[in-house]
Motif scaffolding. Structure first.
Motif, mmCIF file in Angstrom:
data_model
loop_
_atom_site.group_PDB
_atom_site.id
_atom_site.type_symbol
_atom_site.label_atom_id
_atom_site.label_comp_id
_atom_site.label_asym_id
_atom_site.label_seq_id
_atom_site.Cartn_x
_atom_site.Cartn_y
_atom_site.Cartn_z
ATOM 1 N N VAL A 132 0.833 -1.216 0.000
ATOM 2 C CA VAL A 132 0.000 0.000 0.000
ATOM 3 C C VAL A 132 0.864 1.261 0.000
ATOM 4 N N TYR A 133 2.126 1.159 0.435
ATOM 5 C CA TYR A 133 3.015 2.317 0.427
ATOM 6 C C TYR A 133 3.562 2.609 -0.965
ATOM 7 N N GLY A 134 3.507 1.613 -1.844
ATOM 8 C CA GLY A 134 4.069 1.770 -3.167
ATOM 9 C C GLY A 134 5.587 1.652 -3.176
ATOM 10 N N PRO A 149 1.794 7.252 1.292
ATOM 11 C CA PRO A 149 2.522 6.821 0.092
ATOM 12 C C PRO A 149 2.758 8.002 -0.838
ATOM 13 N N GLU A 151 3.356 7.675 -4.108
ATOM 14 C CA GLU A 151 2.600 7.361 -5.315
ATOM 15 C C GLU A 151 1.630 6.235 -4.993
ATOM 16 N N VAL A 152 0.337 6.495 -5.176
ATOM 17 C CA VAL A 152 -0.684 5.503 -4.879
ATOM 18 C C VAL A 152 -0.898 4.628 -6.106
ATOM 19 N N SER A 153 -0.895 3.318 -5.893
ATOM 20 C CA SER A 153 -1.122 2.398 -6.996
ATOM 21 C C SER A 153 -2.567 2.491 -7.462
ATOM 22 N N HIS A 154 -2.752 2.422 -8.764
ATOM 23 C CA HIS A 154 -4.092 2.495 -9.338
ATOM 24 C C HIS A 154 -4.536 1.164 -9.935
ATOM 25 N N ARG A 159 -3.662 -1.714 -5.087
ATOM 26 C CA ARG A 159 -4.874 -0.904 -5.159
ATOM 27 C C ARG A 159 -5.998 -1.550 -4.351
ATOM 28 N N THR A 162 -5.367 -1.075 -0.670
ATOM 29 C CA THR A 162 -5.639 0.303 -0.271
ATOM 30 C C THR A 162 -7.133 0.523 -0.074
#
Length: 347
Positions: A132-134, A149, A151-154, A159, A162
């Motif tokens: 979740v931290y990327g 984070p 950059e948040v993963s999409h 994702r 998160t």
């Protein structure tokens, strides 16, 4: 006191081990394991795989889950059913990314809704991930539980995790009387762990991203089972990073395996990953590809302070135990070996 525990995801290796460990505790009256399929029986063994755990075949999205929780007077829920990739290694799971997201996110929503309506549930433990931290070149050297984070993963597992954590926080606000614990695990290692990362390190040739030597952290499966059981037996509210002490550079991991390393530019690494994915050797998601470039390290001070416990295995010891459990290098398809040879010789 913990009386009746419901464990989700018992067709998975860790889920089954947690259910077995809790069922062996004489202070716990009853353990119910739920999943869409029971764990596979070891070859040549008969009898109940889960010990005295009562297995119930039910999907997280099924309304029958509410009935299971109500009828059994469940007081503790341990949610281990999140899958990290399409298929996820769960028994009977062959769905793609849409099925994975529906299971992880919608399934967790349904489970939390069932817990919210329950008059008996007073403790919920959720397995999450440090993904979740990327992984980013702009990330801090070490993530604490309070670090946002960069950059948040999409997409993918990160994702989903998160989103799951968002719903868990909402549940905790709506039911402050329930102790809610979120455990963010580093990558699991151990003899029984089957993951994209363990499959990567099991290959005879290790492609790496040229110019990068990421820091990696691992948690041994024994320690993962132990911390999940501890938080199922006693109240430890909050979010906790879980990892073995220390870090390993990818280059150090590679030296420990004794396998040759093939540094290559990022586009070529992604291409090799695609070939390996097509050969069903390693299924690297985009966030895992980022991890192999930028790495990630987390702080576990909060876990040690709250539980008064530290993992038995360091990151290095967990990785070494995983290596000892593997008899030797795996075999790549001939086409992949030839392609790598051409790449190395410039043909």
């Amino acid at each position: 006191m913990t009386r009746t525990v419901l464990v989700t995801g018992v067709s998975g290796h860790v889920g089954a081990r947690v259910a077995i460990a809790l069922a062996a505790d004489p202070e716990i009256d009853r353990v119910i394991g739920v999943d869409t399929a029971p764990p596979p029986s070891p070859a040549g063994e008969d009898g109940a795989v889960l010990g005295r755990t009562e297995f119930v075949r039910v999907a997280l999205r099924s309304p029958d889950l509410v009935k299971v929780i109500r009828d059994a007077d469940v007081d503790t829920v341990v949610h281990l059913s999140l899958v990290s990739g399409p298929g996820g290694g769960r028994a009977g799971d062959t769905g793609g990314r849409p099925a994975m997201k529906e299971h992880n996110v919608i399934g967790t929503m349904q489970l939390l809704a069932a817990c919210q309506r329950s008059a008996t549930v007073r403790r919920v433990v959720v397995r999450s991930t440090t993904a979740v931290y990327g992984s980013s070149p702009h990330a801090p050297a070490v993530f604490t539980e309070d670090t946002m984070p960069v950059e948040v993963s999409h997409h993918g597992y990160a994702r989903d995790a998160t989103e799951v954590e968002t719903y868990v926080r909402g549940f905790a606000r709506r039911r402050p009387d329930v102790t809610t614990t979120t455990l963010r695990f580093a990558n699991l290692m151990g003899p029984g762990v089957d993951s994209p990362l363990t499959r990567y390190f099991s290959q005879p040739v290790l492609p790496t991203v040229l110019g990068f030597d990421p820091r990696l952290q691992f948690v041994h499966e024994d320690d993962a089972v132990e911390v999940l059981c501890r938080t199922a037996r006693a109240d430890h509210a909050g979010v906790f990073n879980v990892s073995g002490d220390g870090v390993l550079l990818l280059s150090q991991c590679a030296r420990r395996t004794g396998r040759p390393v093939v540094p290559m530019p990022s586009p070529a690494f992604r291409l090799v990953s695609g070939v390996a994915r097509g050969a069903r050797l390693v299924d690297f998601s985009p966030e895992q590809l980022s991890l192999m470039s930028h790495g990630r390290a987390v702080d576990t001070t909060r876990l040690a302070a709250e539980l008064g416990w530290r993992p038995k295995y360091s990151t290095a010891a967990a990785f070494d135990d995983f290596l000892r459990s593997r008899g030797g290098p795996g075999e790549l398809p001939r086409a992949v070996v030839d392609w790598l040879a051409d790449l190395l010789t410039g043909r």
